[in-house]
Enzyme design. Sequence first.
Site, PDB file in Angstrom:
ATOM      1  CG  ASN A  13      12.587  -3.491 -19.087  1.00  0.00           C
ATOM      2  OD1 ASN A  13      11.845  -2.504 -19.176  1.00  0.00           O
ATOM      3  ND2 ASN A  13      13.729  -3.588 -19.751  1.00  0.00           N
ATOM      4  CD1 TRP A  14       6.192  -5.155 -18.548  1.00  0.00           C
ATOM      5  CD2 TRP A  14       4.532  -3.659 -18.641  1.00  0.00           C
ATOM      6  NE1 TRP A  14       5.167  -5.620 -17.758  1.00  0.00           N
ATOM      7  CE2 TRP A  14       4.131  -4.714 -17.804  1.00  0.00           C
ATOM      8  CE3 TRP A  14       3.646  -2.601 -18.847  1.00  0.00           C
ATOM      9  CZ2 TRP A  14       2.888  -4.758 -17.173  1.00  0.00           C
ATOM     10  CZ3 TRP A  14       2.409  -2.623 -18.213  1.00  0.00           C
ATOM     11  CH2 TRP A  14       2.038  -3.699 -17.395  1.00  0.00           C
ATOM     12  CD  GLU A 171      19.006  -7.100 -18.183  1.00  0.00           C
ATOM     13  OE1 GLU A 171      17.978  -7.778 -18.275  1.00  0.00           O
ATOM     14  OE2 GLU A 171      19.077  -5.917 -18.542  1.00  0.00           O
ATOM     15  CB  SER A 217      16.553 -14.526 -24.389  1.00  0.00           C
ATOM     16  OG  SER A 217      16.774 -13.545 -25.387  1.00  0.00           O
ATOM     17  N   GLY A 238      12.344  -9.236 -20.157  1.00  0.00           N
ATOM     18  CA  GLY A 238      11.824  -8.249 -21.099  1.00  0.00           C
ATOM     19  C   GLY A 238      10.617  -8.807 -21.836  1.00  0.00           C
ATOM     20  N   GLY A 239      10.845  -9.298 -23.047  1.00  0.00           N
ATOM     21  CA  GLY A 239       9.766  -9.751 -23.929  1.00  0.00           C
ATOM     22  C   GLY A 239       8.749 -10.672 -23.259  1.00  0.00           C
TER      23      GLY A 239
HETATM   24  C1  PEP Z   1      15.522  -6.779 -20.621  1.00  0.00           C
HETATM   25  O1  PEP Z   1      14.800  -5.959 -21.162  1.00  0.00           O
HETATM   26  O2  PEP Z   1      16.148  -6.464 -19.608  1.00  0.00           O
HETATM   27  C2  PEP Z   1      15.624  -8.124 -21.198  1.00  0.00           C
HETATM   28  C3  PEP Z   1      16.391  -8.995 -20.607  1.00  0.00           C
HETATM   29  O3  PEP Z   1      14.888  -8.384 -22.331  1.00  0.00           O
HETATM   30  P1  PEP Z   1      14.552  -9.839 -22.965  1.00  0.00           P
HETATM   31  O4  PEP Z   1      14.053 -10.685 -21.829  1.00  0.00           O
HETATM   32  O5  PEP Z   1      13.497  -9.573 -23.984  1.00  0.00           O
HETATM   33  O6  PEP Z   1      15.827 -10.377 -23.528  1.00  0.00           O
END
Ligand code: PEP
Length: 262
Positions: A13-14, A171, A217, A238-239
């Site tokens: 997920n950008w 999540e 994360s 995400g990141g």
């Molecule tokens: C997300 O955007 O769904 C996510 C889990 O972000 P991150 O991996 O940055 O925590």
Amino acid sequence: MTISNEKPFIAGNWKMHKLIPEAVDMVKALKEASAQLTDAEIVVIPPYTMLSEVRKTIEGSSVQLGAQNLFWEEKGAFTGEISPLMLKDAGCQYVTIGHSERRQYFGETDETVNKKVKAALAHELTPIMCIGESLEEREQSKTIEKVETQINSGLEGLGKEEMRLIVIAYEPIWAIGTGVTATPTQAEEVHSFIREKLAEKYGNEIASYAIILYGGSVKPDNTYSLLKENNINGALVGGASLEADSFIQITKEAIKAYKEKK
Ligand code: PEP
């Protein structure tokens, strides 16, 4: 497209990041690596403006395309919204629905999530329905209650055949973008509850094939231990999905964990 969890499912997920040239560079690298990563399902989820260029770049590879949101109507006077037909037209197979950032900043509720899940299915898009508790809810031991409500409401009115086509992403909000990951045990506890809940609602067969992702994360160094858990079928990243190297590494770790738990 019926889903199955035989392979790990890794979706990036950008969020609201990148411009077209960076997006194209990233997916070029991913496309090249994907030939060695056929033991995973890989999905990139860029912002709307990049869907078309990303689609062209990944053509001919196993990398698939998703969008971050949709509106439930097909067309009409809904300025600023994007319909499921438009996502299909742009080449998407997947769409995330009810991401916690959309619930938090854009007023999405379990009811709108349910409408969006139904709209996605009606247009042969696979919804990735996101659920998860806040830190406060976890501290008050309300995690399971929250997740149960989100499942019941988000999937309301959907039958067995439709459940075969839905991906669920657990999540925990406190783990998204914070660098704090749920421990494998914490995540597995919720994932196994989700699978039990799906079994209760739709039967064991459907529950056993369901794809239940963990998000929050996820990084190359924690993917293996999370994916080793029985009920964790992949990751919504995400990141760490923004750079090709880390996203590829996460996919490799996921494949390794999956092979070992078979
Ligand atoms: C997300 O955007 O769904 C996510 C889990 O972000 P991150 O991996 O940055 O925590």
